[in-house]
Design an enzyme around this catalytic site. Structure first.
Site, PDB file in Angstrom:
ATOM      1  N   LYS A  53      58.912 -20.409 -24.064  1.00 48.02           N
ATOM      2  CA  LYS A  53      58.296 -21.706 -24.380  1.00 48.02           C
ATOM      3  C   LYS A  53      59.373 -22.753 -24.644  1.00 48.02           C
ATOM      4  O   LYS A  53      59.281 -23.895 -24.181  1.00 48.02           O
ATOM      5  CB  LYS A  53      57.376 -21.564 -25.613  1.00 48.02           C
ATOM      6  CG  LYS A  53      56.097 -20.789 -25.333  1.00 48.02           C
ATOM      7  CD  LYS A  53      55.320 -20.467 -26.605  1.00 48.02           C
ATOM      8  CE  LYS A  53      54.078 -19.650 -26.291  1.00 48.02           C
ATOM      9  NZ  LYS A  53      53.268 -19.299 -27.473  1.00 48.02           N
ATOM     10  N   GLN A  97      53.966 -19.255 -33.821  1.00 45.45           N
ATOM     11  CA  GLN A  97      53.735 -18.097 -32.966  1.00 45.45           C
ATOM     12  C   GLN A  97      53.008 -17.005 -33.744  1.00 45.45           C
ATOM     13  O   GLN A  97      53.380 -16.669 -34.867  1.00 45.45           O
ATOM     14  CB  GLN A  97      55.083 -17.579 -32.417  1.00 45.45           C
ATOM     15  CG  GLN A  97      54.956 -16.473 -31.392  1.00 45.45           C
ATOM     16  CD  GLN A  97      54.266 -16.906 -30.091  1.00 45.45           C
ATOM     17  OE1 GLN A  97      54.320 -18.066 -29.677  1.00 45.45           O
ATOM     18  NE2 GLN A  97      53.595 -15.966 -29.448  1.00 45.45           N
ATOM     19  N   ASP A 120      48.591 -25.759 -30.160  1.00 46.10           N
ATOM     20  CA  ASP A 120      47.877 -24.566 -29.704  1.00 46.10           C
ATOM     21  C   ASP A 120      46.356 -24.756 -29.692  1.00 46.10           C
ATOM     22  O   ASP A 120      45.639 -23.914 -29.159  1.00 46.10           O
ATOM     23  CB  ASP A 120      48.182 -23.395 -30.655  1.00 46.10           C
ATOM     24  CG  ASP A 120      49.262 -22.478 -30.100  1.00 46.10           C
ATOM     25  OD1 ASP A 120      49.225 -22.202 -28.888  1.00 46.10           O
ATOM     26  OD2 ASP A 120      50.125 -22.040 -30.878  1.00 46.10           O
TER      27      ASP A 120
HETATM   28  N1  GUN Z   1      50.342 -15.237 -29.650  1.00 46.48           N
HETATM   29  C1  GUN Z   1      49.772 -14.824 -28.501  1.00 46.48           C
HETATM   30  N2  GUN Z   1      49.336 -15.879 -27.779  1.00 46.48           N
HETATM   31  C2  GUN Z   1      49.643 -16.973 -28.481  1.00 46.48           C
HETATM   32  C3  GUN Z   1      49.456 -18.377 -28.247  1.00 46.48           C
HETATM   33  O1  GUN Z   1      48.886 -18.816 -27.245  1.00 46.48           O
HETATM   34  N3  GUN Z   1      49.931 -19.192 -29.222  1.00 46.48           N
HETATM   35  C4  GUN Z   1      50.517 -18.729 -30.353  1.00 46.48           C
HETATM   36  N4  GUN Z   1      50.928 -19.608 -31.250  1.00 46.48           N
HETATM   37  N5  GUN Z   1      50.704 -17.453 -30.594  1.00 46.48           N
HETATM   38  C5  GUN Z   1      50.271 -16.582 -29.663  1.00 46.48           C
END
Ligand code: GUN
Length: 292
Positions: A53, A97, A120
């Site tokens: 990311k 995350q 998110d």
């Molecule tokens: N963990 C697994 N998928 C995601 C996501 O799309 N965003 C975040 N913040 N954590 C995750």
């Protein structure tokens, strides 16, 4: 032969558009959209995702503010950091995350993110907005994985109206928002999960099948209707032998590929789309704040 939904290519197209948009933003505002990325602890998969990311955000010109915190970080310290980022004008998007360590209450943490910086789309306000908003509401913060799935589906240029869509999985991150998005497209949506009876026969009725269960190669050809469209959200690492492992999805690709009209591969399907949608949300958050 089925159409293979090339997530890498579609994600690159979106990133190219965002890059141009961000260059224009920089010229117009003399500012750079900023994304704060918070990881607590060292879950291996999270480290891989955070790295990907961060790299992608930098590539399109987003300024990344990394906060990698120790596993033992306490909840108040994490929420204090989020509050600081909420008040920092250089930060347009905040991503925490998941999963978080067990001693931290995920819901309280996600609730502490300012809804307009919620890259998110996990804050309850954004979850609610997704459920009641109009179809093409540009101001929405849409959870990145289901948004990426929808953009992949749109690449097919098929009419989604009235199609039977079945979502396997009911997580807050994928299954539930995916169902909302498909409903907005006027699909007839069914969500199935681990407690569903006759899951196989329900899936077999799907024109569009979204697999988000997190079980390697769980969906086989007996679950799939001839000509269906399959989006495989799963990213599962399985062992081939003592030394080697590989990534597979939730769908047994080799078995279903000859039966379906389109399918997203793993890797190279939904994964890159999730990242591109995070960059879209961050850019949208900047625009919402600055263009009004
Ligand atoms: N963990 C697994 N998928 C995601 C996501 O799309 N965003 C975040 N913040 N954590 C995750």
């Amino acid at each position: 032969m089925p159409r293979i939904l090339d997530g890498k290519k579609v994600a690159q197209k979106l990133k190219d558009q965002l890059k141009v948009e961000i260059e224009n933003i920089k010229l117009k505002f003399n500012r750079t959209p900023g994304l704060a990325v918070i990881q607590v602890g060292n879950v291996a998969a999270s480290s891989v995702y955070v790295k990907a990311k961060t790299k992608a955000a930098k590539e399109v010109g987003i300024n990344v503010i990394d906060h990698h915190l120790e596993e033992s970080t306490n909840q108040n310290d994490l929420i204090n950091l989020i509050n600081e980022l909420n008040n920092n004008d250089d930060v347009n998007g905040i991503l925490v995350q998941l999963p978080l360590p067990n001693h931290i209450n995920e819901e309280m943490v996600l609730n502490s993110i300012a809804p307009d910086k919620d890259a998110d789309g996990f804050h309850p306000l954004n979850v609610g907005k997704l459920s009641i908003s109009q179809k093409n509401d540009e101001s929405l913060m849409i959870p990145c994985t289901p948004y990426g799935c929808l953009l992949l589906l749109r690449e097919l240029n098929v009419d989604l109206v009235g199609k039977n869509a079945v979502v396997i999985g009911r997580s807050n991150i994928v299954g539930k928002p995916m169902a909302q998005l498909l409903l907005k497209e006027s699909c007839t949506v069914t969500t199935v999960h681990s407690k569903t009876k006759n899951i196989e026969s329900i899936c077999k009725n799907a024109d569009i099948l979204i697999a988000a269960i997190g079980k390697p190669e769980f969906v086989n050809k007996d679950w799939v209707k001839e000509g269906a469209i399959i989006i495989d959200v799963g990213i599962n690492r399985i062992k081939i032998n003592e030394e080697k492992s590989k990534l597979v999805g939730d769908v047994l690709f080799s078995e279903v590929e000859n039966k379906v009209s389109a399918i997203s591969p793993v890797p190279g399907g939904v994964g890159p789309m999730t990242i591109a949608c995070l960059l879209r949300n961050t850019t949208a958050a900047f625009k919402l704040k600055n263009y009004n």
